[in-house]
Design a protein around this motif. Structure first.
Motif, mmCIF file in Angstrom:
data_model
loop_
_atom_site.group_PDB
_atom_site.id
_atom_site.type_symbol
_atom_site.label_atom_id
_atom_site.label_comp_id
_atom_site.label_asym_id
_atom_site.label_seq_id
_atom_site.Cartn_x
_atom_site.Cartn_y
_atom_site.Cartn_z
ATOM 1 N N SER A 219 12.602 56.495 56.064
ATOM 2 C CA SER A 219 12.540 58.075 55.541
ATOM 3 C C SER A 219 12.849 58.830 56.788
ATOM 4 C CB SER A 219 11.124 58.206 54.953
ATOM 5 O OG SER A 219 10.172 58.534 56.008
ATOM 6 N N ARG A 220 12.500 58.327 57.786
ATOM 7 C CA ARG A 220 12.618 59.451 59.069
ATOM 8 C C ARG A 220 14.236 59.336 59.379
ATOM 9 N NH1 ARG A 220 8.360 56.395 61.250
ATOM 10 N NH2 ARG A 220 9.590 55.180 62.592
ATOM 11 N N HIS A 221 14.778 58.255 59.088
ATOM 12 C CA HIS A 221 16.272 58.089 59.461
ATOM 13 C C HIS A 221 16.957 58.875 58.094
ATOM 14 C CE1 HIS A 221 16.179 54.080 61.933
ATOM 15 N NE2 HIS A 221 15.452 55.029 62.496
ATOM 16 N N ALA A 222 16.591 58.839 56.866
ATOM 17 C CA ALA A 222 17.067 59.481 55.769
ATOM 18 C C ALA A 222 17.236 60.753 55.915
ATOM 19 C CB ALA A 222 16.554 58.980 54.515
ATOM 20 N N VAL A 223 16.133 61.442 56.626
ATOM 21 C CA VAL A 223 15.953 62.943 56.635
ATOM 22 C C VAL A 223 17.523 63.434 57.046
ATOM 23 C CG1 VAL A 223 15.149 64.760 58.076
ATOM 24 C CG2 VAL A 223 13.480 63.270 57.126
ATOM 25 N N HIS A 224 18.152 62.796 57.962
ATOM 26 C CA HIS A 224 19.500 63.370 58.270
ATOM 27 C C HIS A 224 20.619 62.733 57.688
ATOM 28 C CE1 HIS A 224 17.138 65.400 61.412
ATOM 29 N NE2 HIS A 224 16.654 64.045 62.012
ATOM 30 N N ASN A 225 20.588 62.273 56.562
ATOM 31 C CA ASN A 225 21.735 61.838 55.911
ATOM 32 C C ASN A 225 21.829 62.614 54.427
ATOM 33 O OD1 ASN A 225 23.554 60.427 54.559
ATOM 34 N ND2 ASN A 225 22.607 58.309 54.412
ATOM 35 N N PRO A 226 22.580 63.404 54.347
ATOM 36 C CA PRO A 226 22.986 64.281 53.186
ATOM 37 C C PRO A 226 23.364 63.529 51.757
ATOM 38 C CG PRO A 226 24.685 64.484 54.854
ATOM 39 C CD PRO A 226 23.720 63.987 55.246
ATOM 40 N N LEU A 227 23.715 62.283 52.093
ATOM 41 C CA LEU A 227 24.379 61.427 50.900
ATOM 42 C C LEU A 227 23.042 60.674 50.580
ATOM 43 C CD1 LEU A 227 27.638 60.452 52.132
ATOM 44 C CD2 LEU A 227 27.060 62.123 50.513
#
Length: 392
Positions: free
Chosen positions: A175-183
Motif C-alpha cells: 500500500s505504501r508503494h501504491a500511493v504513488h502509482n496512478p494506475l
C-alpha cells in the motif's frame, strides 16, 4: 541471435469489474499507448501476441482490428495467471531468433466480481491433480485460489514459525508503494494493524486485505530488434537480458507440500536459469516485480527467487529488505495486492512498471539508480515466467 529491446509500453488503469469498459476498448487503448510511446505506427508491427484467459477465441483479433487491419499474424495466448508473460516470452523468441523485428504484445482481461472459478464443468479439469492433493493437505472449504495459497502460507507458518503479522507487513508495504502509482486501483496507505484487523478469510491464516481482488485492465509492450531500432531511430534504454519459462515438475505433486503445489519449484528453477544465462546473482538485482496474488505468495517468492534464504523470509521482511532503503525493492508498483489481478494483463503491467523504472521515469516511486530488474509471473496449472531486464 539479437538483443531484444523494449521500444514502447502502454497500460490503462486497473479498475473494478463493475465500472470497467469492455475488454476490446481497454485493449485498444493500451496498444495505442504502447505505439505512441515507441513512436511507431501499427503498420510497423510484424506480429502480435495477445493474452487473455476469460474470453472466446480470436478476441485478440477483435481488439487489434480496431487499431489496424494489416494481415499480420495475431496469436492468442492463454496460460492462466502467467498469460501476459507467456505472450512476452513468445514475442521475445520471435525477435531473438530473427523471425520478426517488431512485435506487439498485448494482454487484457474483463473479469467478473468474486472468486475465480472453473468455466467448463462438463470435462476434465486441468486442476484435477492439484485439487486432489489440495483436498488431502488442506482441511477447509474455501474458494480454490484461497485454499491453495492460504494452505501454502499456513505450511510456511508451521514449518518456519512465520507469524500472520509478517504477511500483514507485506500488504502494508504494498500500500505504501501504491500511493504513488496512478494506475493502481487501491492507493490508500494501510498499516500492518489495519491489515490484521480486516475481516478474516481463514482464521489464523489470512485476512481479506492479504488477497488481491479481481480487476479489469489491459497493458501492452512493443519489442524490437537492435537492427529495427537503429533503422527507425528508436533509442531504447531497456532490453531483455534473459528469460525462462518453466512448467510443473514431479515435486509439484510428489512431495505433498502446498508450497510446492503452488509453484515454488517452477519459480526457483526459472530464476536459476535466468541468473545463469545472464551471469549474475540475485544480489545484483535492484528491483523485482513479482506475483503477489496473495501476501503469502509474495513471501514464498522471496525464497524461490533466492532474494533471501529458504526459511528466512520473515527476517527479510522485518529487516525491511523488500522495500526502499533495503536490499531489493519488491513491487514498486504496489503489485497485484494494490492493482488487482486482471489475469491476461498482469505480466505486461509488470513489464510496464519495470520499463519505466529502468528508464528512470517512474517519478515518486522511482528506485534510485535502477539498472537490473527481475519479473516473476506465475500461473497455476501451471507455468512460471521469470524475465531479467537491464538498462543501457
Amino acid at each position: 541471435m539479437t538483443d531484444v529491446l523494449i521500444a514502447g509500453v502502454g497500460m490503462v488503469p486497473f479498475v473494478k469489474p463493475s465500472i470497467a469498459e469492455p475488454y476490446d476498448v481497454m485493449a485498444v487503448n493500451a496498444a495505442k499507448a504502447a505505439l505512441k510511446d515507441a513512436g511507431l505506427r501499427y503498420n510497423d508491427i510484424q506480429q502480435a501476441y495477445v493474452g487473455y484467459v476469460y474470453g472466446d477465441s480470436t478476441a485478440g483479433q477483435l481488439a487489434l482490428y480496431q487499431v489496424g487491419m494489416t494481415g499480420i499474424p495475431i496469436i492468442n495466448v492463454n496460460n492462466n495467471c502467467s498469460t501476459g508473460s507467456t505472450a512476452l516470452y513468445m514475442a521475445r523468441q520471435a525477435i531473438e531468433h530473427g523471425i520478426a523485428d517488431c512485435v506487439l504484445v498485448l494482454g487484457f482481461e474483463q473479469m467478473k466480481a468474486g472468486a475465480i472459478g472453473e468455466q467448463f464443468t462438463d470435462r476434465p479439469s486441468p486442476f484435477r491433480e492439484f485439487d486432489n492433493l489440495c483436498k488431502e493437505l488442506v482441511d477447509v472449504d474455501l474458494p480454490l485460489a484461497l485454499r491453495y495459497f492460504g494452505g501454502a502460507g499456513r505450511e510456511h507458518m508451521q514449518r518456519y514459525g512465520t507469524k500472520l503479522e509478517t504477511f500483514a507487513k507485506i500488504r502494508a508495504k504494498a500500500s505504501r508503494h501504491a500511493v504513488h502509482n496512478p494506475l493502481a486501483l487501491m492507493r490508500k496507505e494501510v498499516t500492518t494493524e489495519q491489515v490484521m484487523e480486516d475481516p478474516v478469510l481463514w482464521p489464523g491464516v489470512m485476512t481479506r486485505m492479504m488477497a488481491c481482488p479481481p480487476t479489469c485492465g489491459a497493458a501492452a509492450a512493443i519489442l524490437v530488434s537492435e537492427k529495427f531500432a537503429r533503422k527507425h531511430g528508436i533509442n531504447s534504454k531497456v532490453k531483455i537480458l534473459a528469460q525462462a519459462m518453466v512448467t510443473d515438475l514431479p515435486s509439484t505433486f510428489g512431495e505433498k507440500s502446498m508450497i510446492k503445489l503452488v509453484g515454488f519449484d517452477m519459480s526457483q528453477k526459472a530464476a536459476q536459469q535466468v541468473y545463469e544465462a545472464a551471469g549474475i546473482g540475485p544480489d545484483d538485482i535492484d528491483l523485482c516485480e513479482l506475483h503477489d496474488c496473495f501476501a503469502q505468495n509474495e513471501l514464498l517468492t522471496y525464497e524461490a527467487l533466492d532474494l533471501c534464504p529458504i526459511g528466512g523470509a520473515e527476517k527479510f521482511v522485518n529487516d525491511g529488505d523488500n522495500t526502499y532503503g533495503g536490499k531489493f525493492v519488491t513491487n514498486p508498483s504496489g503489485g497485484l495486492l494494490s492493482k488487482g489481478h486482471p489475469l491476461g494483463a498482469t505480466g505486461l503491467a509488470q513489464c510496464y512498471e519495470i520499463t519505466h523504472q529502468l528508464r528512470g521515469s517512474a517519478e515518486q516511486r522511482q528506485v534510485p539508480n535502477a539498472k537490473l530488474a527481475l519479473q516473476h509471473n506465475l500461473g497455476l496449472g501451471g507455468a512460471c515466467v521469470v524475465t531479467l531486464y537491464g538498462s543501457n
